[in-house]
Design a protein around this motif. Structure first.
Motif, PDB file in Angstrom:
ATOM      1  N   PRO A 409     -11.980   6.251  81.970  1.00 41.35           N
ATOM      2  CA  PRO A 409     -11.999   4.822  81.626  1.00 41.35           C
ATOM      3  C   PRO A 409     -12.562   3.926  82.737  1.00 41.35           C
ATOM      4  CG  PRO A 409      -9.755   5.567  82.045  1.00 41.35           C
ATOM      5  CD  PRO A 409     -10.611   6.782  82.075  1.00 41.35           C
ATOM      6  N   ILE A 410     -12.552   4.391  84.006  1.00 38.81           N
ATOM      7  CA  ILE A 410     -13.060   3.524  85.080  1.00 38.81           C
ATOM      8  C   ILE A 410     -14.495   3.956  85.408  1.00 38.81           C
ATOM      9  CG2 ILE A 410     -12.606   2.597  87.403  1.00 38.81           C
ATOM     10  CD1 ILE A 410     -10.108   2.144  85.821  1.00 38.81           C
ATOM     11  N   GLN A 411     -15.444   3.374  84.696  1.00 39.66           N
ATOM     12  CA  GLN A 411     -16.846   3.735  84.908  1.00 39.66           C
ATOM     13  C   GLN A 411     -17.485   2.873  85.995  1.00 39.66           C
ATOM     14  OE1 GLN A 411     -18.931   6.073  83.281  1.00 39.66           O
ATOM     15  NE2 GLN A 411     -17.009   6.957  82.586  1.00 39.66           N
ATOM     16  N   GLU A 412     -17.252   1.592  85.901  1.00 40.11           N
ATOM     17  CA  GLU A 412     -17.875   0.631  86.828  1.00 40.11           C
ATOM     18  C   GLU A 412     -16.785  -0.080  87.634  1.00 40.11           C
ATOM     19  OE1 GLU A 412     -21.125   0.410  87.025  1.00 40.11           O
ATOM     20  OE2 GLU A 412     -21.528   1.664  85.271  1.00 40.11           O
ATOM     21  N   GLU A 413     -17.246  -0.789  88.671  1.00 40.66           N
ATOM     22  CA  GLU A 413     -16.289  -1.519  89.512  1.00 40.66           C
ATOM     23  C   GLU A 413     -15.518  -2.561  88.694  1.00 40.66           C
ATOM     24  OE1 GLU A 413     -17.943  -2.673  93.325  1.00 40.66           O
ATOM     25  OE2 GLU A 413     -16.412  -4.231  93.428  1.00 40.66           O
ATOM     26  N   GLU A 414     -16.206  -3.149  87.705  1.00 36.32           N
ATOM     27  CA  GLU A 414     -15.507  -4.194  86.925  1.00 36.32           C
ATOM     28  C   GLU A 414     -14.341  -3.616  86.111  1.00 36.32           C
ATOM     29  OE1 GLU A 414     -18.399  -5.022  83.196  1.00 36.32           O
ATOM     30  OE2 GLU A 414     -19.337  -4.750  85.148  1.00 36.32           O
ATOM     31  N   HIS A 415     -14.476  -2.304  85.722  1.00 34.98           N
ATOM     32  CA  HIS A 415     -13.351  -1.671  85.012  1.00 34.98           C
ATOM     33  C   HIS A 415     -12.161  -1.509  85.958  1.00 34.98           C
ATOM     34  CE1 HIS A 415     -16.753   0.226  82.501  1.00 34.98           C
ATOM     35  NE2 HIS A 415     -16.290  -0.859  81.897  1.00 34.98           N
ATOM     36  N   LEU A 416     -12.503  -1.152  87.190  1.00 36.98           N
ATOM     37  CA  LEU A 416     -11.441  -0.998  88.190  1.00 36.98           C
ATOM     38  C   LEU A 416     -10.730  -2.342  88.406  1.00 36.98           C
ATOM     39  CD1 LEU A 416     -10.032   0.646  90.439  1.00 36.98           C
ATOM     40  CD2 LEU A 416     -11.860  -0.045  91.979  1.00 36.98           C
ATOM     41  N   GLU A 417     -11.548  -3.403  88.473  1.00 35.69           N
ATOM     42  CA  GLU A 417     -10.990  -4.737  88.724  1.00 35.69           C
ATOM     43  C   GLU A 417     -10.087  -5.159  87.556  1.00 35.69           C
ATOM     44  OE1 GLU A 417     -13.888  -7.633  89.943  1.00 35.69           O
ATOM     45  OE2 GLU A 417     -12.500  -9.240  89.421  1.00 35.69           O
ATOM     46  N   LEU A 418     -10.553  -4.870  86.337  1.00 34.87           N
ATOM     47  CA  LEU A 418      -9.755  -5.242  85.159  1.00 34.87           C
ATOM     48  C   LEU A 418      -8.428  -4.471  85.167  1.00 34.87           C
ATOM     49  CD1 LEU A 418      -9.495  -6.735  82.449  1.00 34.87           C
ATOM     50  CD2 LEU A 418     -10.595  -4.771  81.359  1.00 34.87           C
ATOM     51  N   TYR A 419      -8.522  -3.175  85.485  1.00 38.18           N
ATOM     52  CA  TYR A 419      -7.307  -2.357  85.518  1.00 38.18           C
ATOM     53  C   TYR A 419      -6.323  -2.913  86.557  1.00 38.18           C
ATOM     54  CZ  TYR A 419      -4.201   1.516  86.625  1.00 38.18           C
ATOM     55  OH  TYR A 419      -3.079   2.265  86.865  1.00 38.18           O
ATOM     56  N   ALA A 420      -6.858  -3.172  87.762  1.00 39.43           N
ATOM     57  CA  ALA A 420      -5.981  -3.661  88.839  1.00 39.43           C
ATOM     58  C   ALA A 420      -5.374  -5.014  88.470  1.00 39.43           C
ATOM     59  CB  ALA A 420      -6.775  -3.759  90.140  1.00 39.43           C
ATOM     60  N   SER A 421      -6.179  -5.841  87.790  1.00 32.89           N
ATOM     61  CA  SER A 421      -5.618  -7.161  87.472  1.00 32.89           C
ATOM     62  C   SER A 421      -4.514  -7.002  86.425  1.00 32.89           C
ATOM     63  CB  SER A 421      -6.711  -8.129  87.018  1.00 32.89           C
ATOM     64  OG  SER A 421      -7.028  -7.877  85.686  1.00 32.89           O
ATOM     65  N   ARG A 422      -4.652  -5.998  85.545  1.00 34.56           N
ATOM     66  CA  ARG A 422      -3.609  -5.819  84.522  1.00 34.56           C
ATOM     67  C   ARG A 422      -2.318  -5.252  85.102  1.00 34.56           C
ATOM     68  NH1 ARG A 422      -7.365  -3.748  79.543  1.00 34.56           N
ATOM     69  NH2 ARG A 422      -7.566  -5.786  78.546  1.00 34.56           N
ATOM     70  N   VAL A 423      -2.445  -4.287  86.006  1.00 38.94           N
ATOM     71  CA  VAL A 423      -1.192  -3.672  86.487  1.00 38.94           C
ATOM     72  C   VAL A 423      -0.648  -4.328  87.752  1.00 38.94           C
ATOM     73  CG1 VAL A 423      -1.638  -1.397  85.468  1.00 38.94           C
ATOM     74  CG2 VAL A 423      -2.335  -1.839  87.819  1.00 38.94           C
ATOM     75  N   ALA A 424      -1.438  -5.130  88.441  1.00 44.34           N
ATOM     76  CA  ALA A 424      -0.933  -5.650  89.718  1.00 44.34           C
ATOM     77  C   ALA A 424      -1.036  -7.171  89.854  1.00 44.34           C
ATOM     78  CB  ALA A 424      -1.656  -4.958  90.873  1.00 44.34           C
TER      79      ALA A 424
END
Ligand SMILES: CC(C)=CCC/C(C)=C/CC/C(C)=C/CC/C(C)=C/[C@@H]1[C@@H](COP(=O)(O)OP(=O)(O)O)[C@]1(C)CC/C=C(\C)CC/C=C(\C)CCC=C(C)C
Length: 581
Positions: A409-424
């Motif tokens: 699910p984490i293909q690009e940096e923006e996916h990582l950012e979205l994930y981090a913003s959701r869980v943290a």
């Protein structure tokens, strides 16, 4: 020698008091200072008549050239100062030993107490009454046992009273909270006293003492005096703290946080009969503390510097988040994990969306295992908003996707950012909700603070991912964006197979760089957090960022997880507190 008694203070008591003040000052709250002052006042007032009697009846004597000469009711000023400084030292040691403890978790109703606590409390009461009577008897005898009798008859009624108020709590607490703060200053003062008796700075007359020594020249009565007087201080503080714990644990009984009410009103909480304590809430608090202690060293240490009620709510919030995360991580299949997410959403719906009559308790019992009940029941939903909680559950969906599809699910940096913003980022917002709820201050710039909290959440999550590359790979997850892996000539499969090596180190450093950038962007805003939560919140963030610093230095790893040595954690807490409290 002249001024020997004053020199005892200069050499032994003042330096220790100074050292303890230096070490503990950053953590002292307004309530701590108030209760020290309260206790010093009580100790001095209660000791003056007793001590004056001892001196006037010749039980204690001082060589004329050993004291400065000034006195009050025949008590040399140095002696008066001793009452102050001993109470101060013992109070500081007590406060230091008790910071890590969330006292509310040790409250019990009579029925919930273990049998040994009930019997121990009754035995203590009997013992103190018996010792009071024995002391009175010895005083009447007026022989070598007079001094011992005077100590017992003076101190044991007060000990009996404070023991009756909080003996159950004293017995339930770990020894580090009770025995240690009594014995550490006692043993130190025994040595100071032994030295003073050896040098003849003060003398106990032979006619009124037993003539036995604990060691060296330390008369048994003196040893008992220091032990008992430190018990008076610690029992007094515990009686006070029990009131604070009751106040903080039950917001329904006491809507105002303990830090905001005057000391006398606080003591009213002590008058609440234990039969009114909500034991389900206390057990829930115990379970949450245990979960926090077991799962996160950083947040557990940081929690100890938050004021009582905010500390309880943050611990309950942590417990909920950890539980939700674990339910999903430990699920055997992705379907089971998704089922947990929808049940957790159902729980939030029943709390936030359903009509008031909705039976949240029933929903929890019907859908979750007993080990999850308290975390769900006690989530402080009256304090925190619902959106970040729903968003957090959405973030957990990403974790499930690792098992559901071949495409990470984490293909690009923006996916990582979205994930981090959701869980943290959500956790940052929720933490601010708690602090804003418990402050008496009117908060300006709320919007800017929430936005910085979201940014800080991402910083912490990046540190978390950088630390856990190996741990995550073991459960089939690679949070490093696929595009970064490609730049390093790697694939997800390669990371899953071997999550270590120079390319991983490059990506870890890249992620840490981004974490520190976000940390630097958001850190200045923390100075605008209301004063009750500012210092503790900074401590929580700094403790976590320290993991990032250790990692950036290529620091210690245990089973693939970077660990911050205990001394370094404590150092961070202390330095941060010194600058920000
Ligand atoms: C002091 C105290 C008890 C704080 C509790 C904080 C809290 C509620 C944390 C939730 C933890 C949790 C289990 C969340 C689920 C999602 C998740 C795993 C997030 C990661 C946390 C790591 O927790 P973990 O238990 O795994 O800890 P260990 O690494 O094992 O020690 C996260 C990394 C997110 C953490 C994010 C925050 C705490 C938010 C930070 C932002 C602020 C405190 C606001 C700052 C304010 C301004 C204005 C900048």
């Amino acid at each position: 020698m002249f001024f020997d008694y004053a020199l005892v203070h200069v050499k032994f008591t003042i330096p220790l008091a100074g050292l303890l003040t230096f070490l503990i000052k950053p953590f002292l709250t307004y309530l701590d200072v108030t209760r020290i002052l309260f206790l010093v006042t009580v100790a001095v007032t209660a000791t003056i008549p007793w001590d004056s009697y001892l001196i006037r009846t010749g039980v204690w004597t001082y060589p004329e050239d050993g004291v400065l000469g000034a006195s009050l009711f025949s008590i040399p000023v140095e002696e008066l100062f001793f009452f102050v400084i001993q109470t101060y030292i013992t109070s500081l040691v007590y406060i230091f030993c008790n910071k890590p403890i969330l006292l509310a978790q040790y409250l019990t109703t009579r029925e919930a107490r273990p049998e040994w606590v009930r019997q121990g409390k009754a035995f203590g009461q009997f013992l103190f009454v018996a010792l009071t009577a024995f002391g009175g008897y010895l005083v009447i005898q007026n022989d070598q046992r007079t001094y011992l009798g005077l100590i017992l008859a003076w101190a044991c009624p007060v000990l009996c009273m404070t023991w009756s108020l909080s003996g159950d709590l004293i017995l339930a607490l770990p020894w580090t909270s009770t025995v240690l703060p009594i014995m550490a200053p006692t043993i130190y003062l025994w040595f100071v006293d032994e030295l003073s008796l050896r040098q003849g700075i003060w003398t106990i007359e032979d006619d009124t003492k037993l003539g036995s020594q604990l060691f060296g020249k330390l008369d048994l009565e003196e040893a008992i005096f220091f032990l008992i007087s430190n018990m008076l201080v610690v029992f007094g503080l515990l009686a006070f703290d029990k009131a604070t714990a009751v106040h903080d644990a039950f917001p329904e009984l006491f809507p105002q946080p303990s830090s905001s009410v005057p000391i006398m009103s606080l003591l009213r909480a002590r008058a609440v009969p234990s039969s009114q304590y909500d034991m389900q809430r206390i057990v829930g608090i115990q379970e949450s503390v245990a979960r926090l202690q077991k799962k996160s060293r950083s947040f557990h240490i940081a929690s100890s510097v938050f004021p009582g009620r905010a500390r309880i709510d943050l611990t309950l919030l942590y417990s909920y988040c950890r539980l939700a995360d674990d339910l999903i991580d430990d699920a055997e299949t992705p379907e089971e994990a998704l089922n947990w997410i929808s049940k957790l959403k159902g729980h939030l719906d029943s709390v936030y969306c359903a009509p008031k009559a909705a039976n949240v308790g029933h929903f929890i019992r019907a859908n979750f295992p007993p080990s999850a009940h308290s975390a769900l029941n006690l989530l402080p939903t009256h304090v925190i908003s619902s959106e970040p909680l729903y968003e957090l559950l959405e973030g957990f969906r990403t974790d499930v996707e690792f098992k559901m599809s071949d495409r990470p699910p984490i293909q690009e940096e923006e996916h990582l950012e979205l994930y981090a913003s959701r869980v943290a980022s959500t956790i940052g917002e929720l933490c601010l909700d708690v602090i804003f709820h418990h402050t008496l201050q009117k908060v300006e710039n709320k919007r800017a603070l929430y936005s910085a909290a979201k940014e800080m959440g991402i910083a912490l999550q990046y540190v978390n991912i950088a630390r856990d590359v190996v741990v995550d790979a073991k459960i089939g997850r690679v949070y490093l964006p696929t595009s970064w892996l490609e730049e390093e000539g790697m694939t997800t499969e390669m990371v899953l197979k071997k999550p270590t090596g120079p390319q991983i180190d490059v990506m870890r450093r890249r992620l840490l760089g981004k974490a520190f950038q976000r940390y630097r962007n958001s850190r200045p805003a923390m100075d605008l957090i209301p004063k009750e939560g500012r210092g503790p919140m900074i401590v929580a963030v700094e403790s976590y960022m320290e993991i990032g610093r250790v990692l950036a230095e290529g620091g210690l790893r245990v089973e693939g997880k970077a660990t911050v040595p205990a001394w370094r954690r404590i150092g961070v807490v202390w330095k941060t507190a010194l600058r920000n409290f």
